[in-house]
Motif scaffolding. Structure first.
Motif, PDB file in Angstrom:
ATOM      1  N   LEU A 342     -63.288 -25.200 -25.912  1.00 32.58           N
ATOM      2  CA  LEU A 342     -63.467 -26.742 -25.065  1.00 32.58           C
ATOM      3  C   LEU A 342     -63.521 -25.146 -23.441  1.00 32.58           C
ATOM      4  O   LEU A 342     -62.752 -24.549 -23.765  1.00 32.58           O
ATOM      5  CB  LEU A 342     -62.015 -27.448 -25.680  1.00 32.58           C
ATOM      6  N   ALA A 343     -63.575 -26.849 -23.060  1.00 37.43           N
ATOM      7  CA  ALA A 343     -63.077 -26.132 -21.385  1.00 37.43           C
ATOM      8  C   ALA A 343     -62.243 -26.079 -21.331  1.00 37.43           C
ATOM      9  O   ALA A 343     -61.049 -26.659 -21.681  1.00 37.43           O
ATOM     10  CB  ALA A 343     -63.936 -26.963 -20.393  1.00 37.43           C
ATOM     11  N   PRO A 344     -61.037 -25.065 -20.371  1.00 37.95           N
ATOM     12  CA  PRO A 344     -59.789 -25.143 -19.763  1.00 37.95           C
ATOM     13  C   PRO A 344     -59.584 -26.869 -19.297  1.00 37.95           C
ATOM     14  O   PRO A 344     -60.211 -27.207 -18.758  1.00 37.95           O
ATOM     15  CB  PRO A 344     -59.844 -24.596 -18.614  1.00 37.95           C
ATOM     16  N   GLY A 345     -57.964 -26.996 -19.652  1.00 41.20           N
ATOM     17  CA  GLY A 345     -57.637 -28.098 -19.976  1.00 41.20           C
ATOM     18  C   GLY A 345     -57.733 -29.041 -20.920  1.00 41.20           C
ATOM     19  O   GLY A 345     -57.200 -30.145 -21.157  1.00 41.20           O
ATOM     20  N   GLU A 346     -59.127 -29.087 -21.446  1.00 37.17           N
ATOM     21  CA  GLU A 346     -58.955 -30.071 -23.120  1.00 37.17           C
ATOM     22  C   GLU A 346     -57.948 -29.508 -23.832  1.00 37.17           C
ATOM     23  O   GLU A 346     -58.290 -27.959 -24.500  1.00 37.17           O
ATOM     24  CB  GLU A 346     -60.698 -29.860 -23.119  1.00 37.17           C
ATOM     25  N   ALA A 347     -57.323 -30.387 -24.680  1.00 35.57           N
ATOM     26  CA  ALA A 347     -56.713 -30.109 -25.957  1.00 35.57           C
ATOM     27  C   ALA A 347     -57.433 -30.295 -27.050  1.00 35.57           C
ATOM     28  O   ALA A 347     -58.403 -30.763 -27.513  1.00 35.57           O
ATOM     29  CB  ALA A 347     -55.567 -31.163 -25.415  1.00 35.57           C
ATOM     30  N   GLY A 348     -57.441 -29.265 -27.750  1.00 38.74           N
ATOM     31  CA  GLY A 348     -58.056 -28.794 -29.147  1.00 38.74           C
ATOM     32  C   GLY A 348     -57.123 -27.851 -29.748  1.00 38.74           C
ATOM     33  O   GLY A 348     -56.167 -27.191 -30.072  1.00 38.74           O
ATOM     34  N   GLU A 349     -58.361 -26.994 -31.297  1.00 36.08           N
ATOM     35  CA  GLU A 349     -57.651 -26.059 -31.664  1.00 36.08           C
ATOM     36  C   GLU A 349     -57.287 -25.078 -31.750  1.00 36.08           C
ATOM     37  O   GLU A 349     -58.418 -24.641 -31.070  1.00 36.08           O
ATOM     38  CB  GLU A 349     -58.249 -26.564 -34.120  1.00 36.08           C
ATOM     39  N   ILE A 350     -56.049 -24.678 -31.874  1.00 38.46           N
ATOM     40  CA  ILE A 350     -56.350 -22.874 -31.798  1.00 38.46           C
ATOM     41  C   ILE A 350     -56.234 -22.840 -32.550  1.00 38.46           C
ATOM     42  O   ILE A 350     -56.130 -22.225 -33.628  1.00 38.46           O
ATOM     43  CB  ILE A 350     -54.600 -22.397 -30.788  1.00 38.46           C
ATOM     44  N   VAL A 351     -57.702 -21.124 -32.022  1.00 39.73           N
ATOM     45  CA  VAL A 351     -58.314 -20.277 -32.692  1.00 39.73           C
ATOM     46  C   VAL A 351     -58.710 -19.056 -31.836  1.00 39.73           C
ATOM     47  O   VAL A 351     -58.025 -18.424 -31.014  1.00 39.73           O
ATOM     48  CB  VAL A 351     -59.323 -20.619 -33.232  1.00 39.73           C
ATOM     49  N   VAL A 352     -57.665 -17.975 -32.820  1.00 37.02           N
ATOM     50  CA  VAL A 352     -57.131 -16.496 -32.575  1.00 37.02           C
ATOM     51  C   VAL A 352     -58.056 -15.501 -33.560  1.00 37.02           C
ATOM     52  O   VAL A 352     -58.063 -16.258 -34.662  1.00 37.02           O
ATOM     53  CB  VAL A 352     -56.030 -16.148 -32.314  1.00 37.02           C
ATOM     54  N   ARG A 353     -58.336 -14.268 -33.114  1.00 38.53           N
ATOM     55  CA  ARG A 353     -58.627 -13.048 -33.882  1.00 38.53           C
ATOM     56  C   ARG A 353     -58.158 -11.668 -33.326  1.00 38.53           C
ATOM     57  O   ARG A 353     -57.772 -11.883 -32.059  1.00 38.53           O
ATOM     58  CB  ARG A 353     -59.859 -13.451 -34.410  1.00 38.53           C
ATOM     59  N   GLY A 354     -57.871 -10.781 -33.531  1.00 39.64           N
ATOM     60  CA  GLY A 354     -57.241  -9.346 -33.230  1.00 39.64           C
ATOM     61  C   GLY A 354     -56.663  -8.427 -34.357  1.00 39.64           C
ATOM     62  O   GLY A 354     -57.036  -9.265 -35.716  1.00 39.64           O
ATOM     63  N   PRO A 355     -56.867  -7.636 -34.492  1.00 42.32           N
ATOM     64  CA  PRO A 355     -56.508  -6.687 -35.621  1.00 42.32           C
ATOM     65  C   PRO A 355     -54.984  -6.948 -36.269  1.00 42.32           C
ATOM     66  O   PRO A 355     -54.626  -6.376 -37.356  1.00 42.32           O
ATOM     67  CB  PRO A 355     -56.404  -4.944 -34.662  1.00 42.32           C
TER      68      PRO A 355
END
Length: 507
Positions: A342-355
């Protein structure tokens, strides 16, 4: 190429830290203090006693103990052996603990005297494979067996098996490696900076990710962990004002109580960070901290990310009030919905990745596949990022109320209710409605000695919220339902209404 050249293997953390800064204070628990050198000596003794019980590399060792020096020592002793830590929430019921013991395959369970009966009840509730159980005092009487333990550790090895709170269904065992903890501590240091004089207050339970991560940072960064047996707002404030605490980890209710107890006083300039996690923070609380000059750093994280993964940097704490910040180095974040980013300002699910993100759930391949896709962790939380990439957390996806096609985030309504001077806590959930599909209904716990009329609270909400967000009813209650991690259970709010609030609206 060796593991060392790959960067996945390194010396055991406690031994390395004790060699680097042996006389620096590692932990303070009340009147007791331990330098890294002395802590390492006591940890080795405890590890040799565990070894005498047959505990070795890869074995699961559970503990059912409150905060204290004995718990700190035990946690490090389990790690010293290369065994896997299984923290147990002391607020759980025996059958809940039994399930985690069986699911994890725990070989040994260590309890303190206050939780001996709970531990024994949990063992009896095990259907099969109940672990050997000892009290901390009994462990101290065990003969020591010489062992080198795990002299070198691989960042890929499993360090912790920590069970989620289980707000829906059975808790899941989150697998956290040494590398997850390493990168979590490193990312935190890169954001907050390192100061040899730092003292980090752990008034949160050590069996939670927030508490355990403080001990990991203490070892890796060489800072002092100030461990309180339980949270007490007056004691926490004294630790900051008189004992030199520079950083504290809190959740919203803890911070509110600390501010109430602080009154007209202020924290000293040496106090540089109030790390606020545990869910979306009510804006009135953040505004209150701003007025008092409290250095609040809102953060976002979970067990699956080995503590924080998004934190508001110091230079943005006032400019971006209400934001959880940006992903810590080197993690990444995106917002998804309708099978697209989604574009900035659009609400949706938070998805993350990292070590610092878990590799999955113990013995739950289905849950792992559902949560982790192409290296990204789908958190189940709702939020959006602004044009500058700052994250704003809205709510849990499962708690979202859709009323007449409009999204109502319970946390937003709860924040408005809590901003009323007579309200201590609030909970909001959706009820079915023949016209709107769902409508918000609120439950409030007044502050001690106070009461407030429903009409007054409804007027308070109408002045601050869109019409569709205003609760159709507000119920005054003595307590709100919480789980063992002290998190609000919105799905149980209807139980506070006689008859369970079943049927169309009508609550």
């Amino acid at each position: 190429m060796s593991q060392w050249q790959n960067g996945t293997e390194m010396p055991r953390w406690l031994d390395k830290r004790a060699g680097l800064t042996p006389e620096r204070t590692a932990v303070i628990c009340g009147e007791e203090k331990r330098t890294f050198r002395r802590l390492a000596e006591e940890v080795r003794k405890t590890a040799r006693r565990l070894s005498g019980l047959g505990v070795g590399r890869g074995d699961r060792v559970a503990f059912l103990m409150p905060n204290g020096l004995h718990t700190v020592t035990l946690i490090h002793a389990i790690s010293w052996l290369g065994a896997v830590l299984v923290p147990l929430n002391t607020r759980l019921a025996p059958r809940e603990i039994a399930w985690q013991l069986e699911d994890s395959g725990a070989k040994v369970m260590i309890v303190n005297e206050a939780h001996r009966s709970l531990g024994e009840a949990a063992r009896k509730a095990c259907v099969e494979g109940a672990p050997k159980a000892l009290s901390w005092d009994e462990l101290g009487d065990q003969p020591e067996q010489e062992t080198e333990g795990c002299s070198r550790i691989s960042l890929d090895d499993l360090h912790t098996l920590m069970y989620t709170s289980g707000t829906t269904g059975r808790p899941k065992g989150v697998m956290l490696t040494w590398g997850n903890h390493w990168w979590s501590a490193t990312a935190s240091a890169l954001n907050l900076g390192l100061d040899p004089a730092d003292k980090w207050l752990a008034a949160v339970p050590l069996f939670h990710m927030s508490g355990l991560s403080i001990l990991m940072r203490s070892l890796i960064c060489g800072m002092t962990a100030v461990v309180h047996p339980a949270f007490d707002p007056a004691r926490a404030n004294r630790a900051i004002a008189e004992d030199g605490v520079t950083i504290a980890s809190v959740v919203g209710t803890m911070l509110t109580r600390m501010l109430d107890e602080l009154g007209e006083e202020h924290y000293p300039e040496s106090f540089r960070c109030m790390l606020l996690g545990g869910g979306p923070a009510p804006r009135p609380l953040l505004e209150r901290c701003k007025r008092k000059g409290v250095p609040v750093f809102q953060t976002y994280g979970m067990t699956e990310t080995a503590s924080q993964i998004v934190t508001l940097s110091p230079e943005d704490s006032l400019r971006k009030l209400g934001s959880a910040g940006k992903p810590l180095f080197p993690s990444e974040l995106k917002i998804v919905g309708d099978n697209r980013e989604l574009a900035p300002g659009e609400a949706g699910e938070i998805v993350v990745r990292g070590p610092n993100v878990t590799r999955g759930y113990w013995k739950r391949e289905d849950a792992t596949r559902d949560a982790i896709r192409d290296g990204w962790l789908y958190t189940g939380d709702l939020g959006y990022v602004d044009e500058e990439g700052f994250l704003y957390v809205l709510d849990r996806r499962h708690d979202l109320i859709i009323s007449g096609g409009e999204n109502v985030y319970p946390a937003e309504v709860e924040a408005v209710l809590i901003s009323h001077p007579a309200v201590e806590e609030a909970g909001v959930t959706g009820f079915s409605d023949k016209d709107w599909g769902q409508v918000p209904v609120a439950f409030v716990k007044p502050k001690e000695g106070q009461s407030v009329a429903e009409n007054e609270l409804l007027r308070h909400c109408r002045e601050r919220l869109a019409r569709y967000k205003v609760p159709v009813r507000i119920h005054e209650v003595e307590e709100l339902p919480k789980n063992a991690s002290n998190k609000l259970l919105r799905r149980r709010l209807p139980e506070l209404i006689p008859g369970g609030g079943q049927g169309e609206t009508g609550p």
